[in-house]
Scaffold this active site. Structure first.
Site, PDB file in Angstrom:
ATOM      1  CG  ASP A  32      -1.883   1.202   1.170  1.00  0.00           C
ATOM      2  OD1 ASP A  32      -2.899   1.096   0.467  1.00  0.00           O
ATOM      3  OD2 ASP A  32      -1.597   2.230   1.820  1.00  0.00           O
ATOM      4  CD  GLU A  34      -1.646   6.082   2.681  1.00  0.00           C
ATOM      5  OE1 GLU A  34      -2.272   7.035   2.162  1.00  0.00           O
ATOM      6  OE2 GLU A  34      -2.175   4.983   2.946  1.00  0.00           O
ATOM      7  CG  HIS A 174      -6.873   6.710   4.717  1.00  0.00           C
ATOM      8  ND1 HIS A 174      -7.085   6.347   3.413  1.00  0.00           N
ATOM      9  CD2 HIS A 174      -8.102   6.929   5.259  1.00  0.00           C
ATOM     10  CE1 HIS A 174      -8.383   6.354   3.155  1.00  0.00           C
ATOM     11  NE2 HIS A 174      -9.021   6.697   4.258  1.00  0.00           N
ATOM     12  CG  ASP A 179      -4.524   1.562   4.624  1.00  0.00           C
ATOM     13  OD1 ASP A 179      -4.967   1.534   5.784  1.00  0.00           O
ATOM     14  OD2 ASP A 179      -4.700   2.510   3.839  1.00  0.00           O
TER      15      ASP A 179
END
Length: 608
Positions: A32, A34, A174, A179
């Site tokens: 994941d 960000e 998040h 995540d």
């Protein structure tokens, strides 16, 4: 931060039933990201989190903040909690990305929720930083969930919704690692559901996606019990009528794929809906499977074999047996004294070939019988493109001499025809008649293709017995017995096995093939063409033959190399394979065998 708890997996003895990689042996890396924005390349990555798992066990985790090289927008800070100050001292992506790719490893399947977003950022970063992209197989848990979790079960397929639905141990928030950890639990839940539908291997998972009707998935049981061997498979309806015939190196795996979304052809979906059973026909070699497929399709004309053998499609260019012969396009060869050239794949191709000859040779084109002198000349005679035998413009002996020279050109050396056609095309191009020139070039290529097939097939259709061998990848040999252009037997020897045993068995059990009329094949022309391609491949050896084996070098093929890019690419590929066979260690096709068939092109030989 990288932690690694990976241990060596326990070795498990495999069997034919386990062909493909079982899911419990697959390494998944769930990732994941960000980011500071939504467009790859425009805003940078701010955090990477990943978890490596295999067989339900966590093997390692990867987590780090990343300095994106820009300020993080306020709305992104509110969403993720990652501020510009937090990433001020974080490493740059140039050092993080290689470390993550090392963590990923060479064989892992990359998993992400909404994978196009994460993979898009990673590939863009690899391109910008000139870091080699490992090109892993990718599974998108969003697509997987849409196929396995109906909307009446969950309101949407967001990560938070699925994590709550499946009772994930980590709540997505998040942040990259959290995540990714939540996605691990979602993945395992989805794999459990996919397993109930017959998805048990890496290959089946990668081909499984999107929407496949439940009724079709239930039919996956038709693959149960099928052999995991090379051969032919036949889908049949309730009445036992063949619907579709195909070949595969692994019958069971291939048939299973028809019940997943990897099969995107609409007509194949309809075929599966109508199918009641699948009949397997295991074959000793891939060549045998290909030939059996051709024969079955020609015999049964299955409804769903669109690209199939249709013997009536082929055509021949015929030099007629008349007082004043001409060129004619026909569907079949007859027992007459005419000369037949080809086969051509279609009537259209044969007509183009005939046109190419008519453009440069003054042979008559009219179909009316010529009985006496006099009458009115045809338009071609008026255009000085024909010697007009219909009005006595040329005597029969002189005309027959012209036809004899043309026959010799077409059968043995078409160079003068090629030169004359190319001179005509150059004149057309000089007159800026480019469309005509292009059509003329296409017609010449069709002529050469037909002549090439005619010249290459003659040695095989006229040979009562030919045995050839090819080395198999991994060792051993595969053999084919060919009689008058028909595959009479096929077999293979195992690595280390004396190949003479296989040769003797094939010689004793090969099909007896009756001698066909002169210059005709005892098989479908498509089968003969397949056998010719197999023999022509680099590395094939002639084991024994009843007639000299001659492959023309300076005939039509010579000119096709220059004119036809398809033929040129095929010859280049054969040259590469030849180099690989000759030089071990330079590619997958490298093959070494201590004992090999002795090649004798002039007479039958024994294995020595």
């Amino acid at each position: 931060m990288v932690t690694n708890t990976q241990t060596n997996p326990t070795a498990v003895q495999g069997c034919l039933d386990d062909l493909g990689t079982p899911l419990h042996d697959v390494t998944f890396v769930i990732v994941d990201l960000e980011t500071a924005g939504g467009r790859p390349g425009a805003q940078g990555i701010t955090e990477i989190g990943a978890v490596k798992v295999r067989g339900g066990e966590v093997l390692g985790e990867f987590a780090t903040l990343v300095d994106p090289g820009c300020a993080i927008p306020p709305q992104i800070q509110r969403l993720t909690g990652i501020t510009t100050a937090m990433v001020h001292d974080a490493p740059k992506l140039a050092s993080v990305l290689p470390a993550f790719f090392e963590f990923l490893g060479p064989d892992a399947v990359l998993v992400a929720h909404n994978a196009p977003f994460d993979v898009g950022f990673l590939t863009a970063a690899a391109r910008d930083l000139e870091v080699p992209w490992p090109a892993p197989a990718v599974v998108d848990t969003v697509k997987l969930a849409r196929a396995l979790v109906p909307r009446d079960e969950v309101r949407n397929h967001r990560l938070g919704t699925l994590a709550a639905h499946f009772g994930a141990s980590v709540n997505p928030n998040h942040r990259a690692l959290a995540d990714a950890q939540a996605t691990v639990d979602v993945l395992h839940a989805l794999l459990s559901r996919a397993g109930s539908l017959g998805v048990t291997s890496r290959e089946e998972l990668l081909s499984f996606s999107a929407k496949v009707p439940a009724a079709r998935r239930r039919k996956a049981t038709l693959a149960d019990g099928l052999p995991a061997e090379p051969g032919v498979y036949v889908f049949e309806n309730e009445d036992g009528k063949p619907l579709y015939v195909g070949t595969s190196g692994n019958i069971r795996t291939r048939v299973r794929s028809y019940f997943t979304a990897s099969e995107k052809r609409r007509e194949m979906g309809l075929m599966v809906d109508l199918a009641a059973r699948v009949t397997p026909i295991p074959c000793a070699t891939a060549l045998e499977a290909h030939v059996r497929e051709i024969r079955l399709i020609a015999e049964h004309r299955p409804r769903f074999n669109r690209r199939s053998s249709r013997p009536e499609k082929i055509a021949w260019l015929k030099i007629t047996d008349e007082k004043f012969p001409r060129l004619s396009v026909v569907r079949e060869q007859r027992a007459d004294e005419a000369t037949y050239l080809g086969p051509f794949r279609t009537m259209v191709a044969a007509r183009l070939a005939r046109d190419a000859v008519h453009d440069v040779r003054r042979i008559r084109q009219c179909t009316t019988p010529i009985r006496a002198k006099g009458g009115t000349a045809c338009v071609l005679a008026e255009m000085d493109r024909c010697d007009a035998p219909c009005i006595g413009g040329i005597t029969q002996p002189d005309y027959l001499d012209l036809v004899s020279r043309l026959r010799q050109e077409l059968l043995n050396e078409p160079g003068s025809i090629v030169n004359d056609v190319e001179a005509r095309l150059a004149r057309l191009a000089g007159q800026e008649r480019f469309e005509e020139a292009r059509a003329g070039r296409d017609a010449l290529i069709e002529l050469l293709r037909g002549l090439d097939r005619h010249q290459r097939r003659a040695p095989i259709v006229n040979n009562p017995h030919l045995m050839a061998a090819r080395p198999r990848r991994g060792g051993g040999w595969e053999f084919a017995v060919i009689r008058h252009g028909r595959l009479a037997a096929s077999g293979a020897s195992r690595p280390g096995q004396d190949p003479r045993l296989t040769i003797e068995a094939l010689r004793a059990t090969a099909e007896a093939v009756a001698t066909p009329p002169a210059h005709r094949s005892a098989a479908l022309e498509e089968e003969t063409e397949v056998l010719l391609r197999w023999i022509a491949r680099a590395g094939t050896r002639i084991v024994e033959t009843d007639a000299p084996w001659v492959s023309p070098r300076d005939a039509a093929t010579r000119y096709l190399d220059d004119l036809d890019p398809v033929v040129r690419r095929a010859h280049e590929a054969a040259a590469v394979e030849s180099r690989l066979l000759a030089h071990p260690g330079q590619g997958r096709a490298t093959t070494r065998q201590s004992s090999s068939p002795r090649s004798n092109p002039a007479s039958r030989s024994r294995w020595e």
